[in-house]
Motif scaffolding. Structure first.
Motif, short mmCIF file in Angstrom:
data_model
loop_
_atom_site.label_atom_id
_atom_site.label_comp_id
_atom_site.label_asym_id
_atom_site.label_seq_id
_atom_site.Cartn_x
_atom_site.Cartn_y
_atom_site.Cartn_z
N GLU A 1 77.48 -28.00 -16.97
CA GLU A 1 76.49 -28.70 -17.80
C GLU A 1 75.26 -27.84 -18.11
O GLU A 1 74.43 -28.19 -18.95
N ASP A 2 75.13 -26.71 -17.42
CA ASP A 2 74.01 -25.82 -17.71
C ASP A 2 74.21 -25.04 -19.00
O ASP A 2 73.29 -24.37 -19.47
N MET A 3 75.38 -25.11 -19.60
CA MET A 3 75.74 -24.23 -20.71
C MET A 3 75.67 -24.89 -22.09
O MET A 3 76.02 -24.27 -23.08
N CYS B 1 60.47 -10.30 -15.72
CA CYS B 1 61.80 -10.62 -16.25
C CYS B 1 61.65 -11.18 -17.65
O CYS B 1 62.00 -12.32 -17.92
N ASN B 2 61.13 -10.37 -18.56
CA ASN B 2 60.73 -10.87 -19.86
C ASN B 2 61.86 -11.50 -20.65
O ASN B 2 61.63 -12.40 -21.48
N THR B 3 63.10 -11.08 -20.45
CA THR B 3 64.18 -11.64 -21.24
C THR B 3 64.56 -13.06 -20.83
O THR B 3 65.33 -13.72 -21.53
N MET B 4 64.01 -13.55 -19.72
CA MET B 4 64.33 -14.92 -19.31
C MET B 4 63.77 -15.94 -20.29
O MET B 4 64.38 -16.97 -20.54
N GLY B 5 62.60 -15.70 -20.84
CA GLY B 5 62.06 -16.57 -21.87
C GLY B 5 61.89 -18.01 -21.45
O GLY B 5 62.27 -18.92 -22.19
N VAL B 6 61.32 -18.25 -20.26
CA VAL B 6 61.08 -19.62 -19.79
C VAL B 6 59.59 -19.81 -19.59
O VAL B 6 58.90 -18.92 -19.09
N ALA B 7 59.07 -20.98 -20.01
CA ALA B 7 57.63 -21.20 -19.97
C ALA B 7 57.31 -22.67 -19.75
O ALA B 7 58.10 -23.55 -20.09
N ALA B 8 56.14 -22.91 -19.18
CA ALA B 8 55.58 -24.26 -19.11
C ALA B 8 54.65 -24.45 -20.30
O ALA B 8 53.83 -23.58 -20.60
N CYS C 1 68.73 -24.03 -27.01
CA CYS C 1 69.67 -23.36 -26.12
C CYS C 1 68.92 -22.74 -24.94
O CYS C 1 67.75 -23.02 -24.71
N ASN C 2 69.62 -21.90 -24.18
CA ASN C 2 69.05 -21.18 -23.04
C ASN C 2 68.67 -22.09 -21.88
O ASN C 2 67.85 -21.71 -21.05
N THR C 3 69.24 -23.29 -21.81
CA THR C 3 68.94 -24.17 -20.69
C THR C 3 69.33 -23.53 -19.36
O THR C 3 68.72 -23.80 -18.33
N HIS C 4 70.33 -22.64 -19.38
CA HIS C 4 70.72 -21.96 -18.15
C HIS C 4 69.59 -21.09 -17.61
O HIS C 4 69.42 -20.95 -16.40
N ASN C 5 68.79 -20.48 -18.51
CA ASN C 5 67.64 -19.71 -18.05
C ASN C 5 66.62 -20.60 -17.35
O ASN C 5 66.05 -20.22 -16.33
N ALA C 6 66.39 -21.78 -17.90
CA ALA C 6 65.47 -22.72 -17.26
C ALA C 6 65.99 -23.15 -15.89
O ALA C 6 65.22 -23.32 -14.94
N GLU C 7 67.30 -23.33 -15.78
CA GLU C 7 67.89 -23.73 -14.50
C GLU C 7 67.61 -22.68 -13.43
O GLU C 7 67.22 -22.99 -12.30
N VAL C 8 67.79 -21.42 -13.78
CA VAL C 8 67.52 -20.33 -12.83
C VAL C 8 66.04 -20.27 -12.46
O VAL C 8 65.67 -20.20 -11.29
#
Length: 498
Positions: free
Chosen positions: A85-87, A304-311, A333-340
């Motif tokens: 479901e992370d994908m 880890c700039n390519t993660m692209g996750v922010a508050a 998209c990229n919900t998997h990055n947020a999960e990590v």
């Protein structure tokens, strides 16, 4: 270190090896038309075509982290296990609920909002953006532009942008804003002069009919690394309230900070202003609570700039409006990055790294400052080292002050003469002073090699003439022996410059 040696063992260190590979991966471009869109790729292509005369390219420009990534985070990432479901696509561009819950908890704790008891209508919401904060800024720009057109049909919307500064211009001008630059000058200790800023805004209104539609506060300022006093954010907040504009609080480097220096909390500054008198004040009555947003990415904090996750923190109404723009412009998209990232933020290692990396940058800055001043003749006042960010800035040599486009010319000439690439006018639009920016996120090895090449090539503040430009590609500087050898193996430890 024997500066007369011509052989190089740079690639025998793991940090240098990853840096060389990372620089090549990001700068190599075999398409001439595509290269033309990047001054850095043009320079790189010329240098490699000439045989890389001074050694492998060393890159210190935009926040690269090919060898500076938090080791514990990399290990955590490499061992992380995803669920199916992370994908999938996310329904909301500003995060699924459990990720937003993690971000909200972090924002409340790290920005010291735990005891806040907001009045009616002053509750915040926190989104988890799985893309770069630049996307959130585009969303904000479109919301602000729509608001401006409704209240001032035919007017000229202005975005107030600090200079030097990050590329806010690239976002806001593309959406249709006039850019009004608010300079930060070395004569004021690289801090904003609010009287000068007020005068600039007043003249822009009176002379050109521009009205403030949006303003940017960058409390831990890129590129100077200086912290803006809280009254700078307060000033911009009240200015936007008076003009019915929007305020962006860019907290990109909130936790990338020397832990020995008290941290200026821009988000709390904004909320404290709304909370005065129990929330019954002119600021809240202006409707400004629905016209501000704070963005805080984590790529800078953990390298880890390519993660692209922010508050993304805002009022519930504004977050909803940002979400509408996100739906119009992109799939989520990229919900998997947020999960990590959300899982990583819960670990003790994440908190420890934040402290360690703050001290790391402080040491790196002091080392470069010391070499520029003590070995290469820079006046102390011409080197800016602030307690925040992964950057420092320094003045170009005096001989480049009178050369047209001297900032870019110095960047190019220095690269041709040394193979080291730094940041020039991309972050100095309407530059108030001739300075360049150096990124310090790489390992000590890389910073030492930059300094060694500069010294060997004759870089000085008072050098009598500019570097010879492309002709320097035919005049290789001496290469280093970068590591001691023992019993046929490389000793992987830091060897200071001699």
């Amino acid at each position: 270190m024997d500066a007369t040696r011509t052989d190089s063992v740079l690639a025998e260190t793991r940090h240098m090896r990853s840096h060389i590979k990372g620089a090549a991966d990001h700068l190599r471009n075999e398409s001439a038309p595509l290269r033309e869109r990047s001054p850095e790729q043009i320079l790189y292509h010329r240098y490699v075509t000439a045989g890389s005369p001074h050694g492998p390219v060393i890159y210190a420009v935009k926040g690269e982290h090919w060898n500076g990534v938090c080791p514990d985070f990399l290990e955590f990432l490499n061992s992380f296990s995803f669920d199916r479901e992370d994908m999938g696509y996310a329904e909301c561009g500003y995060g699924i609920q459990r990720h937003r819950d993690v971000m909200r908890k972090l924002i409340v704790e790290e920005h010291h909002l735990t005891g806040r008891q907001p009045g009616g209508g002053l509750e915040i919401d926190v989104g988890c953006l799985s893309m770069t904060t630049r996307m959130a800024m585009y969303d904000l720009a479109k919301v602000a532009m729509r608001h401006f057109r409704k209240r001032a049909a035919g007017g000229r919307p202005a975005a107030l942008v600090p200079t030097p500064g990050w590329d806010y211009r690239g976002i806001f001008r593309d959406v249709g804003f006039d850019i009004v630059y608010l300079p930060i000058r070395p004569g004021n200790g690289w801090l904003p002069d609010l009287e000068e800023w007020s005068s600039i805004v007043r003249k822009a209104r009176e002379r050109d009919g521009r009205r403030v539609a949006l303003a940017v506060s960058n409390p831990q300022h890129n590129p100077t690394g200086m912290q803006w006093p809280a009254d700078v954010t307060t000033h911009l907040l009240h200015l936007c309230a008076a003009e019915s504009g929007y305020l962006l609080v860019d907290d990109a480097y909130y936790a990338v900070h020397d832990p020995r220096v008290p941290l200026v909390n821009g988000l709390k500054t904004v909320l404290d202003a709304f909370d005065r008198n129990g929330g019954d004040n002119a600021l809240t009555r202006s409707g400004m609570f629905d016209r501000w947003v704070a963005t805080r990415p984590f790529g800078k904090q953990f390298s880890c700039n390519t993660m692209g996750v922010a508050a993304i923190t805002a009022s519930p109404r504004l977050l909803r409006d940002l979400g509408r723009e996100s739906w119009i412009n992109r799939y989520h998209c990229n919900t998997h990055n947020a999960e990590v990232m959300c899982a990583w933020l819960k670990t003790a290692e994440a908190a420890r790294w934040t402290l360690e990396t703050g001290m790391f940058y402080a040491r790196q800055k002091e080392r470069v400052r010391q070499y520029l001043v003590d070995r290469m003749g820079w006046p102390s006042s011409s080197v800016c080292v602030g307690p925040s960010t992964s950057y420092m800035i320094f003045e170009v040599p005096a001989v480049y002050h009178s050369i047209p486009q001297g900032i870019d010319r110095f960047r190019d000439d220095l690269f041709y003469a040394t193979g080291t690439m730094i940041c020039a006018s991309l972050f100095n639009q309407a530059a108030p002073a001739p300075y360049v920016r150096l990124h310090l996120g790489s390992h000590y090895d890389i910073i030492d090699e930059i300094l060694r090449r500069w010294i060997v090539a004759g870089l000085r503040y008072d050098q009598p003439a500019p570097f010879p430009g492309p002709a320097a590609l035919t005049r290789p500087i001496a290469r280093p022996e970068f590591r001691r050898q023992q019993e046929g193996r490389t000793v992987d430890e830091h060897v200071p410059l001699q």
